[in-house]
Design an enzyme around this catalytic site. Sequence first.
Site, PDB file in Angstrom:
ATOM      1  N   THR A 115      -1.317   3.976   3.747  1.00  0.00           N
ATOM      2  CA  THR A 115      -1.819   4.913   2.738  1.00  0.00           C
ATOM      3  C   THR A 115      -1.957   4.136   1.436  1.00  0.00           C
ATOM      4  O   THR A 115      -1.489   3.008   1.314  1.00  0.00           O
ATOM      5  CB  THR A 115      -0.836   6.076   2.507  1.00  0.00           C
ATOM      6  OG1 THR A 115       0.373   5.533   1.973  1.00  0.00           O
ATOM      7  CG2 THR A 115      -0.524   6.827   3.779  1.00  0.00           C
ATOM      8  N   LEU A 119       3.704   2.679   2.465  1.00  0.00           N
ATOM      9  CA  LEU A 119       3.624   3.593   1.319  1.00  0.00           C
ATOM     10  C   LEU A 119       3.610   2.735   0.062  1.00  0.00           C
ATOM     11  O   LEU A 119       4.452   1.844  -0.098  1.00  0.00           O
ATOM     12  CB  LEU A 119       4.824   4.547   1.310  1.00  0.00           C
ATOM     13  CG  LEU A 119       5.022   5.407   2.581  1.00  0.00           C
ATOM     14  CD1 LEU A 119       6.297   6.248   2.465  1.00  0.00           C
ATOM     15  CD2 LEU A 119       3.816   6.319   2.828  1.00  0.00           C
ATOM     16  N   VAL A 146       7.027  -1.072   2.268  1.00  0.00           N
ATOM     17  CA  VAL A 146       6.652  -0.866   0.862  1.00  0.00           C
ATOM     18  C   VAL A 146       5.428  -1.720   0.534  1.00  0.00           C
ATOM     19  O   VAL A 146       5.398  -2.925   0.790  1.00  0.00           O
ATOM     20  CB  VAL A 146       7.839  -1.222  -0.066  1.00  0.00           C
ATOM     21  CG1 VAL A 146       7.422  -1.081  -1.529  1.00  0.00           C
ATOM     22  CG2 VAL A 146       9.043  -0.336   0.250  1.00  0.00           C
ATOM     23  N   LYS A 147       4.433  -1.034   0.006  1.00  0.00           N
ATOM     24  CA  LYS A 147       3.178  -1.728  -0.317  1.00  0.00           C
ATOM     25  C   LYS A 147       3.204  -2.125  -1.788  1.00  0.00           C
ATOM     26  O   LYS A 147       3.299  -1.263  -2.673  1.00  0.00           O
ATOM     27  CB  LYS A 147       2.023  -0.748  -0.065  1.00  0.00           C
ATOM     28  CG  LYS A 147       0.839  -1.344   0.653  1.00  0.00           C
ATOM     29  CD  LYS A 147      -0.109  -0.218   1.018  1.00  0.00           C
ATOM     30  CE  LYS A 147      -1.450  -0.719   1.389  1.00  0.00           C
ATOM     31  NZ  LYS A 147      -2.407   0.374   1.544  1.00  0.00           N
ATOM     32  N   CYS A 148       3.144  -3.417  -2.030  1.00  0.00           N
ATOM     33  CA  CYS A 148       3.163  -3.933  -3.413  1.00  0.00           C
ATOM     34  C   CYS A 148       1.844  -4.643  -3.694  1.00  0.00           C
ATOM     35  O   CYS A 148       1.286  -5.302  -2.811  1.00  0.00           O
ATOM     36  CB  CYS A 148       4.290  -4.946  -3.602  1.00  0.00           C
ATOM     37  SG  CYS A 148       5.937  -4.240  -3.483  1.00  0.00           S
TER      38      CYS A 148
END
Length: 220
Positions: free
Chosen positions: A27, A56, A82-84
């Site tokens: 997402t 996310l 975790v999307k960074c």
Amino acid sequence: MKIFLDTANLDEIRKYNDMGLLDGITTNPSLLAKEGGDPHEAMEEITRIIKGDVSLEVVSTDYDGMMKEGKKLREYGDHVVVKCPMTGEGLRACKSLSEQGIPVNVTLVFSPNQALLAAKAGAKYVSPFIGRLDDIGHTGMDLIKEIKQIFTNYNFNTQILVASVRHPQHVIDAAKTGADVVTLPPAVLGKMLGHALTDKGLKAFLADWEKLQADNSNKT
Ligand code: E4P
């Protein structure tokens, strides 16, 4: 090759998950905004439906903010990635989160050097956006080939997650290149499923069956 769905639409997620096609979800803030409603509820529900990796994205741009958000997002489940963003602060957060056992997907990757740096920072996934490169006159798939060669040369464990996919041919090319994952908009996955000859063939089978039934009932 793993298939992720690139959406925050719960109906689409349920539909393709019920077919057994989904290894995970990606997402981003734009996809959540497209669906409207409470994004936190949506993210929680996605993590309930999907058992594979769910990326996310953080919306902070500073290290402390990303760390705090990343840990909060992980409360939805151990399968949250975790999307960074591919920035200096993002890589710093990637290194720290990864060291703490929280997997990271480094997003908005547009060059082989960015992918190399994300791998060095310990990313579980790098997300090269091929469609957006195609949009500006580049060949996005060339980026996937270059990253694949670099990661293979140096045995990086970081997985190549092909993002910004626009059509089924992208999927075939990504698979031939040996990418680890493609993340697909529901429309692209839908197009992969169908074929005009399948529809035509099925229609003919059913028509022949109907005719046979009619012939038999005329005899009795
Ligand atoms: C990937 O994780 C992104 O969510 C996505 O693939 C971006 O695609 P777009 O270029 O169609 O917005």
